[in-house]
Enzyme design. Structure first.
Site, short mmCIF file in Angstrom:
data_model
loop_
_atom_site.label_atom_id
_atom_site.label_comp_id
_atom_site.label_asym_id
_atom_site.label_seq_id
_atom_site.Cartn_x
_atom_site.Cartn_y
_atom_site.Cartn_z
N ASP A 84 130.84 28.77 73.26
CA ASP A 84 131.83 30.08 73.81
C ASP A 84 131.14 31.09 74.45
O ASP A 84 131.55 32.18 74.57
CB ASP A 84 132.50 30.68 72.25
CG ASP A 84 133.24 29.83 71.71
OD1 ASP A 84 133.95 28.60 72.13
OD2 ASP A 84 133.24 29.93 70.49
N LYS B 299 131.52 29.02 79.46
CA LYS B 299 131.33 27.89 80.40
C LYS B 299 132.79 27.55 81.33
O LYS B 299 132.45 27.02 82.55
CB LYS B 299 130.88 26.78 79.67
CG LYS B 299 129.64 26.98 78.77
CD LYS B 299 129.46 25.64 78.12
CE LYS B 299 130.26 25.71 76.58
NZ LYS B 299 130.38 26.64 75.85
N ALA C 61 135.37 21.58 71.60
CA ALA C 61 135.13 22.45 72.82
C ALA C 61 136.66 23.28 73.12
O ALA C 61 137.59 22.56 72.86
CB ALA C 61 134.75 21.96 74.01
N GLY C 62 136.43 24.53 73.54
CA GLY C 62 137.76 25.20 73.95
C GLY C 62 137.17 25.95 75.19
O GLY C 62 136.54 26.93 75.13
N THR D 67 138.39 28.23 78.42
CA THR D 67 139.41 28.70 79.03
C THR D 67 138.96 29.29 80.50
O THR D 67 137.97 29.57 80.96
CB THR D 67 139.44 30.33 78.11
OG1 THR D 67 139.74 30.12 76.95
CG2 THR D 67 140.65 31.17 78.98
N THR E 285 135.01 22.35 63.36
CA THR E 285 136.19 22.26 63.80
C THR E 285 137.44 21.61 63.17
O THR E 285 138.75 21.75 63.59
CB THR E 285 136.34 22.29 65.30
OG1 THR E 285 135.96 20.94 65.76
CG2 THR E 285 135.59 23.35 66.15
N THR F 44 126.40 20.77 65.64
CA THR F 44 127.65 19.99 65.93
C THR F 44 126.75 18.49 66.14
O THR F 44 125.57 18.42 65.88
CB THR F 44 128.35 20.32 67.41
OG1 THR F 44 129.33 19.31 67.50
CG2 THR F 44 127.33 20.01 68.62
N THR G 71 140.33 26.52 67.28
CA THR G 71 140.92 26.73 65.84
C THR G 71 141.35 28.03 65.60
O THR G 71 141.96 28.34 64.57
CB THR G 71 139.65 26.70 64.80
OG1 THR G 71 138.82 27.48 65.08
CG2 THR G 71 139.07 24.99 65.01
N ARG H 98 130.77 38.32 80.33
CA ARG H 98 131.29 39.22 79.39
C ARG H 98 130.55 40.47 79.53
O ARG H 98 130.51 41.20 78.33
CB ARG H 98 131.50 38.60 78.09
CG ARG H 98 132.09 37.31 78.13
CD ARG H 98 133.31 36.94 77.14
NE ARG H 98 134.53 37.58 77.63
CZ ARG H 98 135.52 37.88 76.81
NH1 ARG H 98 135.30 37.43 75.40
NH2 ARG H 98 136.61 38.62 76.76
N LEU H 99 129.94 40.78 80.36
CA LEU H 99 129.20 42.11 80.39
C LEU H 99 130.26 43.29 80.28
O LEU H 99 129.87 44.24 79.37
CB LEU H 99 128.59 42.31 81.73
CG LEU H 99 127.78 43.36 81.89
CD1 LEU H 99 126.30 43.61 81.08
CD2 LEU H 99 127.21 43.74 83.43
N ASP H 100 131.42 43.20 80.47
CA ASP H 100 132.51 44.31 80.59
C ASP H 100 132.82 44.75 79.14
O ASP H 100 133.12 45.96 78.79
CB ASP H 100 133.63 44.07 81.27
CG ASP H 100 134.38 42.63 80.85
OD1 ASP H 100 133.59 41.64 81.04
OD2 ASP H 100 135.47 42.67 80.24
P1 IMO Z 1 132.75 25.42 73.10
O1 IMO Z 1 132.55 24.12 74.06
C1 IMO Z 1 131.67 27.26 69.70
C2 IMO Z 1 130.84 24.60 66.06
C3 IMO Z 1 131.72 24.59 64.80
C4 IMO Z 1 130.95 24.54 63.67
C5 IMO Z 1 130.00 23.31 64.33
C6 IMO Z 1 130.22 22.05 64.06
O2 IMO Z 1 133.96 26.09 73.42
O3 IMO Z 1 131.57 26.12 73.41
P2 IMO Z 1 132.16 20.40 64.76
O4 IMO Z 1 133.52 20.34 64.85
O5 IMO Z 1 131.55 20.17 66.11
O6 IMO Z 1 131.41 19.35 64.09
O7 IMO Z 1 131.36 21.78 64.10
O8 IMO Z 1 129.83 23.57 65.75
N1 IMO Z 1 131.38 24.44 67.33
C7 IMO Z 1 131.64 25.31 68.50
N2 IMO Z 1 131.31 26.45 68.25
N3 IMO Z 1 131.95 26.73 70.61
C8 IMO Z 1 132.03 25.43 70.50
O9 IMO Z 1 132.67 24.80 71.85
C9 IMO Z 1 132.11 24.51 69.47
N4 IMO Z 1 132.24 23.28 68.99
C10 IMO Z 1 131.75 23.46 67.89
O10 IMO Z 1 132.37 25.92 64.77
O11 IMO Z 1 129.94 25.42 63.28
MG MG Z 2 134.85 27.77 73.58
#
Ligand code: IMO
Ligand code: MG
Length: 429
Positions: free
Chosen positions: A13, A16, A39-40, A42, A128, A238, A300, A330-332
């Site tokens: 997060d 990226k 992954a999420g 934006t 997740t 992960t 989530t 995200r400096l702001d």
């Molecule tokens: P992006 O790409 C932040 C975290 C989960 C959990 C751990 C394992 O948006 O940066 P998983 O479902 O992968 O088996 O969960 O990894 N996690 C993330 N935290 N950003 C993500 O993706 C994440 N993808 C998995 O919260 O702690």
């Molecule tokens: Mg994300």
């Protein structure tokens, strides 16, 4: 052959998606190399506002080929929904290509992920719940199903009963859960196959051809270095390799193809899910950062755990990945805070350490040692030239640069594509 890896440098997060959408303006290919719809990302630009889980963040540029590599695990339902949403927004997704070798996240993987988290109870990892771990388990156990098999559904239908029967043994006997129906899964596969077939390709050659032509290729990371299965805070990680090694194996490219490795850092830290986190702020400052930064998961909706910038972890991440450049996002969100703290060391069992501890259980015992910097007046939001930044904001950026050991070449000052300061052109190095 300039491939530029864009890697999450913290716990995910880091922004990226925004960074890749920005950089993709100068790239021919954006190729995702690891993770799945955990992954999420934006992305906000002239085409709209998107929350991508699987589709690479270069998709909004008409000239950019977007690729999902062999290292990714793909939930077809999620991918099809993203494709439909993009089409509805008027974007052309014909150029999207998915590796034949990418593994499929099956419905039983999602069930097993949730059941295993429940079984662990208080020791749950806080995944997740998207079936990512179980899908990678099957990949490594050599019982996974790959995207290319959707091109031959009859053969897959023959292989499926053995796989599903085994999963049902685990579901019913280990977890006491209901079995899954082979027919339901078969009908899903039959629905996925014709819709996804046009996208399933030998993507390794698309990437190779682009590199051979000397075009810029962006290797899109997901998650972050500290969530890496090998280099992260195991077991709170992960199940894939978000670090630079994952970019090589997750796309089948050689190290010589690299033009640069870019680490994306947030100006503070967040973590979602369980695990040690020395700079966590369980107070009103943490709450302020969470609310101002809208630090709630794209995947989530969970509130993210917020904290000060951890330069010990940052330096470690830079070492594991060999960052040539930093993108600071995200400096702001830190506007108006005074003082601002940076973690410059840890106290571990009464001793000061400056290096990230590698032995299991040590990070849990680390207490952050901080350096304080003065906050800055006014706002950095939306600034597009470094000379317009408040001097003290620039001092904060420079301190991060010195502590992490790589130059900050892009600063993001807002979620939109243009809210960006380019200090140095990463592609020209
Ligand atoms: P992006 O790409 C932040 C975290 C989960 C959990 C751990 C394992 O948006 O940066 P998983 O479902 O992968 O088996 O969960 O990894 N996690 C993330 N935290 N950003 C993500 O993706 C994440 N993808 C998995 O919260 O702690
Ligand atoms: Mg994300």
């Amino acid at each position: 052959m300039p491939a530029f890896a864009v890697i999450g440098a913290q716990w995910g997060d880091e922004g990226k998606g925004k960074v890749i959408d920005f950089l993709a303006g100068k790239a021919s290919v954006v190729a995702r190399y690891s993770g799945g719809n955990n992954a999420g990302h934006t992305v906000i630009n002239d085409s709209g506002s998107f929350g991508f889980h699987l589709v690479p963040s270069g998709i909004c540029w008409p000239h950019t080929r977007n690729i999902i590599g062999n290292g990714v695990v793909v939930d077809p339902d999620v991918l099809l929904k993203e494709i439909a949403d993009l089409k509805r927004a008027g974007l052309n997704v014909d150029g999207l290509a998915i590796s034949e070798r990418a593994h499929i996240v099956m419905p039983y993987h999602v069930l097993l992920d949730k059941l295993e988290e429940n079984r662990k109870g208080a020791g749950a990892l806080g995944t997740t719940g998207r079936g990512i771990g179980p899908a990678y388990i099957d990949k490594v156990a050599r019982t996974g199903i790959r995207m290319g098999e959707l091109l031959n559904p009859e053969e897959l239908a023959m292989r499926l009963p053995d796989i599903v029967n085994h999963k049902n043994e685990v579901l019913t006997r280990i977890y006491g859960a209901s079995p899954v129906s082979i027919d339901t899964i078969l009908s899903k596969i039959q629905a996925w196959a014709p819709k996804l077939a046009p996208f399933i390709k030998q993507v390794e050659y698309i990437v190779e051809d682009s590199l051979t032509r000397g075009e810029n290729v962006i290797l899109e990371g997901a998650q972050g270095a500290l969530l890496d299965i090998d280099h992260g805070t195991y077991p709170y990680v992960t199940s894939s390799s978000p670090t630079v090694g994952g970019a090589l194996t997750g796309l089948g490219i050689p190290p010589r193809a690299f033009g640069g490795v870019i680490g994306v850092f947030k100006a503070y830290c967040t973590r979602v899910g369980g695990g040690p986190y020395p700079t966590e702020l369980n107070n009103e400052i943490g709450e302020h950062i969470r609310n101002k930064g809208k630090e709630f998961g794209v995947t989530t909706g969970r509130p993210r755990r917020t904290g000060w910038f951890d330069a010990v972890a940052g330096r470690y991440s830079a070492r594991v990945n060999g960052f040539d450049s930093i993108v600071l996002t995200r400096l702001d969100i830190l506007d108006g805070l005074n003082p601002i703290k940076i973690c410059v060391g840890y106290e571990l069992d009464g001793h000061r350490i400056d290096r990230f501890p590698l032995e299991g259980g040590a990070l849990e015992r680390c207490v952050a040692i901080y350096e304080e910097l003065e906050g800055w007046p006014g706002t950095t939001f939306g600034i597009t030239r470094d000379r317009d930044l408040p001097k003290k904001a620039m001092a904060y950026v420079k301190r991060i640069e010195a502590l992490v050991g790589a130059p900050v070449e892009i600063i993001s000052t807002g979620p939109k594509r243009h809210e960006t300061i380019v200090v140095n052109d990463i592609f020209q190095k």
